[in-house]
Enzyme design. Sequence first.
Site, PDB file in Angstrom:
ATOM      1  N   LYS A 125       6.207  21.805   1.224  1.00  0.00           N
ATOM      2  CA  LYS A 125       5.159  20.855   0.837  1.00  0.00           C
ATOM      3  C   LYS A 125       4.000  21.577   0.178  1.00  0.00           C
ATOM      4  O   LYS A 125       3.500  21.167  -0.892  1.00  0.00           O
ATOM      5  CB  LYS A 125       4.671  20.092   2.072  1.00  0.00           C
ATOM      6  N   CYS A 157      -1.649   2.258   6.809  1.00  0.00           N
ATOM      7  CA  CYS A 157      -0.352   2.480   7.458  1.00  0.00           C
ATOM      8  C   CYS A 157      -0.466   3.653   8.418  1.00  0.00           C
ATOM      9  O   CYS A 157       0.088   4.739   8.197  1.00  0.00           O
ATOM     10  CB  CYS A 157       0.730   2.723   6.400  1.00  0.00           C
ATOM     11  N   CYS A 183      -0.872  -3.823   9.639  1.00  0.00           N
ATOM     12  CA  CYS A 183       0.015  -4.582   8.752  1.00  0.00           C
ATOM     13  C   CYS A 183      -0.660  -5.836   8.218  1.00  0.00           C
ATOM     14  O   CYS A 183      -0.325  -6.302   7.121  1.00  0.00           O
ATOM     15  CB  CYS A 183       1.300  -4.952   9.491  1.00  0.00           C
ATOM     16  N   CYS A 187      -2.251  -5.141   4.962  1.00  0.00           N
ATOM     17  CA  CYS A 187      -1.399  -4.569   3.934  1.00  0.00           C
ATOM     18  C   CYS A 187      -0.853  -5.665   3.027  1.00  0.00           C
ATOM     19  O   CYS A 187      -0.376  -6.712   3.498  1.00  0.00           O
ATOM     20  CB  CYS A 187      -0.249  -3.797   4.576  1.00  0.00           C
ATOM     21  N   CYS A 227       7.757  -5.412   3.364  1.00  0.00           N
ATOM     22  CA  CYS A 227       8.027  -4.192   4.127  1.00  0.00           C
ATOM     23  C   CYS A 227       8.956  -4.516   5.290  1.00  0.00           C
ATOM     24  O   CYS A 227       8.659  -5.409   6.105  1.00  0.00           O
ATOM     25  CB  CYS A 227       6.729  -3.579   4.638  1.00  0.00           C
TER      26      CYS A 227
END
Length: 400
Positions: free
Chosen positions: A254, A324, A331, A334, A340
């Site tokens: 990463k 998130c 949620c 969102c 989702c």
Amino acid sequence: MCNAVWCFRMASPYFSQNMTVVTRRTEKAASCTTGAPLLSRRRDAGGISSVAVKVEEEEASVSQQTPSLSTPDGSQDRLQLATAQPKREADSLSLSSHGRRQRQVKVEYDEGVLPAKTKHWQPPDWKKQLGHIREMRSSRDAPVDNMGAEKCYDAEAPANVRRFQVLVSLMLSSQTKDQVTAAAMQKLRAHGCTAEKLLSTDDETLGKLIYPVGFWRNKVKFLKMTAAMLVKDYGGDIPDSVEALVRLPGVGPKMAHLAMDIAWDQVSGIGVDTHVHRISNRLGWLMKPTKNPEATRKALQEWLPRDLWSEINWLLVGFGQQVCLPTNPLCSLCLNQHSCPSAHQSSPAKRLKASVLASSFQTKAESGQETVVNEEMIKEEPQPVNPTTLRRKMKNKINH
């Protein structure tokens, strides 16, 4: 004397009536090649009946059209001839069918390698979901936007020093919030954040400078070892390839991909941390669920267009810091809650009203400031969230 007896027997009525039977029995045992002379001799005798002659002519014509199989003594074996003909036909059919099977296998193989038959998997509605995340991240006020690796280096320093500081900030950010990483980088820059300077700094002083980053004692060792390698092999600069970067102590895939993107402006892969790993699995952006960030990186790179590799990290990291969350994700705030597959599975039992959702990501015209979920309302670390308190804070924020 013998001729007279033969003529008498041929002219006898009894013999003429049974000639058909005698002739048929004789033909079953005689060879086809001897049939014609026998027929001529009997015709010469002159005592043969018309029925016998007709039967013999028909059998002789059939014998001439059918190939014969002869035994050593000259007799014909019609049973072998009858079995040999189907056998040859079966062999020819078997050979032709074998040839067809070979051609079918070849055609199937050729069709299997055609590029047109290859299906490129993509998650459903991923473009719509990405657009919603961009909308929710339009304000760019998440911790990663203001205190990430792109903001921690000295913009006025030489290029090699800037690249080294990018790498140091990435090494410090592991298991650490961006706020803590940014504070540690400020102290390092005031002390002198170059490979030569860190190499000459003792471990105790360096530990005090980077404290309280996660695993700060191990990171002190990694920084000293990495600085020594960079001074020796790269003149204080950092490598310009992922393969060389991951050989440095404390540098993983990463960090290597992010360093290539930020420091060298080269997109070599997707930088996947815990936020990107978690959100990609929740959204169903992976063909199969993955268990670690490196597996998520490989799965994302198989289908995500390359021009989005650089953007996807900061989009999902900020989205994971604000909405998130690792536990109790919001949620109800969102825009992807209807598409989702993981929506409302681990979110608080009480959901916020739709009016709060609509106003959370809008710009307030009166004050000229963007109204978003700030750092006080949404914490990065996994903590239980009280929906009533959160709703009250958001309403106060909107009214003011």
